[in-house]
Write a protein that holds these residues in place. Structure first.
Motif, PDB file in Angstrom:
ATOM      1  N   ALA A  45       0.837  -1.207   0.000  1.00 44.93           N
ATOM      2  CA  ALA A  45       0.000   0.000   0.000  1.00 44.93           C
ATOM      3  C   ALA A  45       0.870   1.255   0.000  1.00 44.93           C
ATOM      4  O   ALA A  45       0.581   2.227  -0.709  1.00 44.93           O
ATOM      5  CB  ALA A  45      -0.932  -0.008   1.208  1.00 44.93           C
ATOM      6  N   GLU A  46       1.942   1.223   0.770  1.00 49.92           N
ATOM      7  CA  GLU A  46       2.861   2.362   0.808  1.00 49.92           C
ATOM      8  C   GLU A  46       3.494   2.594  -0.567  1.00 49.92           C
ATOM      9  O   GLU A  46       3.649   3.726  -1.010  1.00 49.92           O
ATOM     10  CB  GLU A  46       3.956   2.110   1.846  1.00 49.92           C
ATOM     11  CG  GLU A  46       4.928   3.262   1.998  1.00 49.92           C
ATOM     12  CD  GLU A  46       5.962   2.987   3.075  1.00 49.92           C
ATOM     13  OE1 GLU A  46       7.139   3.304   2.821  1.00 49.92           O
ATOM     14  OE2 GLU A  46       5.609   2.466   4.145  1.00 49.92           O
ATOM     15  N   THR A  47       3.828   1.515  -1.244  1.00 47.23           N
ATOM     16  CA  THR A  47       4.436   1.629  -2.568  1.00 47.23           C
ATOM     17  C   THR A  47       3.432   2.154  -3.583  1.00 47.23           C
ATOM     18  O   THR A  47       3.807   2.910  -4.479  1.00 47.23           O
ATOM     19  CB  THR A  47       5.019   0.270  -3.010  1.00 47.23           C
ATOM     20  OG1 THR A  47       5.955  -0.167  -2.026  1.00 47.23           O
ATOM     21  CG2 THR A  47       5.719   0.380  -4.346  1.00 47.23           C
ATOM     22  N   VAL A  48       2.174   1.778  -3.464  1.00 46.72           N
ATOM     23  CA  VAL A  48       1.143   2.309  -4.364  1.00 46.72           C
ATOM     24  C   VAL A  48       1.108   3.830  -4.256  1.00 46.72           C
ATOM     25  O   VAL A  48       1.021   4.535  -5.263  1.00 46.72           O
ATOM     26  CB  VAL A  48      -0.246   1.686  -4.068  1.00 46.72           C
ATOM     27  CG1 VAL A  48      -1.354   2.446  -4.794  1.00 46.72           C
ATOM     28  CG2 VAL A  48      -0.257   0.210  -4.453  1.00 46.72           C
ATOM     29  N   VAL A  49       1.214   4.348  -3.043  1.00 44.28           N
ATOM     30  CA  VAL A  49       1.251   5.798  -2.843  1.00 44.28           C
ATOM     31  C   VAL A  49       2.494   6.381  -3.508  1.00 44.28           C
ATOM     32  O   VAL A  49       2.421   7.411  -4.186  1.00 44.28           O
ATOM     33  CB  VAL A  49       1.216   6.156  -1.337  1.00 44.28           C
ATOM     34  CG1 VAL A  49       1.457   7.635  -1.120  1.00 44.28           C
ATOM     35  CG2 VAL A  49      -0.116   5.732  -0.736  1.00 44.28           C
ATOM     36  N   GLN A  50       3.631   5.721  -3.368  1.00 52.37           N
ATOM     37  CA  GLN A  50       4.872   6.196  -3.992  1.00 52.37           C
ATOM     38  C   GLN A  50       4.771   6.161  -5.519  1.00 52.37           C
ATOM     39  O   GLN A  50       5.267   7.062  -6.200  1.00 52.37           O
ATOM     40  CB  GLN A  50       6.064   5.367  -3.507  1.00 52.37           C
ATOM     41  CG  GLN A  50       6.370   5.577  -2.044  1.00 52.37           C
ATOM     42  CD  GLN A  50       7.403   4.598  -1.513  1.00 52.37           C
ATOM     43  OE1 GLN A  50       7.706   3.574  -2.128  1.00 52.37           O
ATOM     44  NE2 GLN A  50       7.937   4.905  -0.339  1.00 52.37           N
ATOM     45  N   LEU A  55       4.227   9.087 -10.536  1.00 53.07           N
ATOM     46  CA  LEU A  55       3.450   9.371 -11.744  1.00 53.07           C
ATOM     47  C   LEU A  55       3.001  10.831 -11.780  1.00 53.07           C
ATOM     48  O   LEU A  55       3.000  11.455 -12.843  1.00 53.07           O
ATOM     49  CB  LEU A  55       2.232   8.443 -11.834  1.00 53.07           C
ATOM     50  CG  LEU A  55       2.518   6.988 -12.188  1.00 53.07           C
ATOM     51  CD1 LEU A  55       1.276   6.141 -12.001  1.00 53.07           C
ATOM     52  CD2 LEU A  55       3.051   6.873 -13.615  1.00 53.07           C
ATOM     53  N   LYS A  56       2.649  11.362 -10.622  1.00 50.25           N
ATOM     54  CA  LYS A  56       2.219  12.759 -10.560  1.00 50.25           C
ATOM     55  C   LYS A  56       3.336  13.686 -11.036  1.00 50.25           C
ATOM     56  O   LYS A  56       3.086  14.673 -11.720  1.00 50.25           O
ATOM     57  CB  LYS A  56       1.790  13.122  -9.145  1.00 50.25           C
ATOM     58  CG  LYS A  56       1.144  14.479  -9.036  1.00 50.25           C
ATOM     59  CD  LYS A  56       0.611  14.710  -7.631  1.00 50.25           C
ATOM     60  CE  LYS A  56      -0.099  16.052  -7.535  1.00 50.25           C
ATOM     61  NZ  LYS A  56      -0.617  16.281  -6.197  1.00 50.25           N
TER      62      LYS A  56
END
Length: 76
Positions: A45-50, A55-56
């Motif tokens: 989940a932490e990596t999904v945020v990263q 991407l942003k």
């Protein structure tokens, strides 16, 4: 395995972002991106945020699409 990899694959393909470019932006080995992309491993989940943050920095629309594909319309 699945949803994050599918969302990542679709986003990278749609926005023409290479696995290598994302790996460099995230500061990880390209093999990690490959494993997520091909659904061999799921990011935490932490990596999904990263991933979304990386991407942003590359394309804010791509980040929004990744989150939409991953989370769905839950946040809307």
């Amino acid at each position: 395995m699945g949803k994050a990899g599918k969302a990542l694959r679709q986003t990278l393909e749609t926005y023409g972002i290479s696995q290598n470019k994302l790996a460099v932006t995230l500061g990880v080995d390209r093999s990690m991106i490959f494993k997520w992309y091909h659904e061999q491993r799921d990011p935490t989940a932490e990596t999904v945020v990263q991933i979304a943050e990386a991407l942003k920095g590359l394309n804010p629309e791509a980040a929004a699409e990744f989150i939409r594909l991953y989370v769905g319309d839950f946040l809307l």
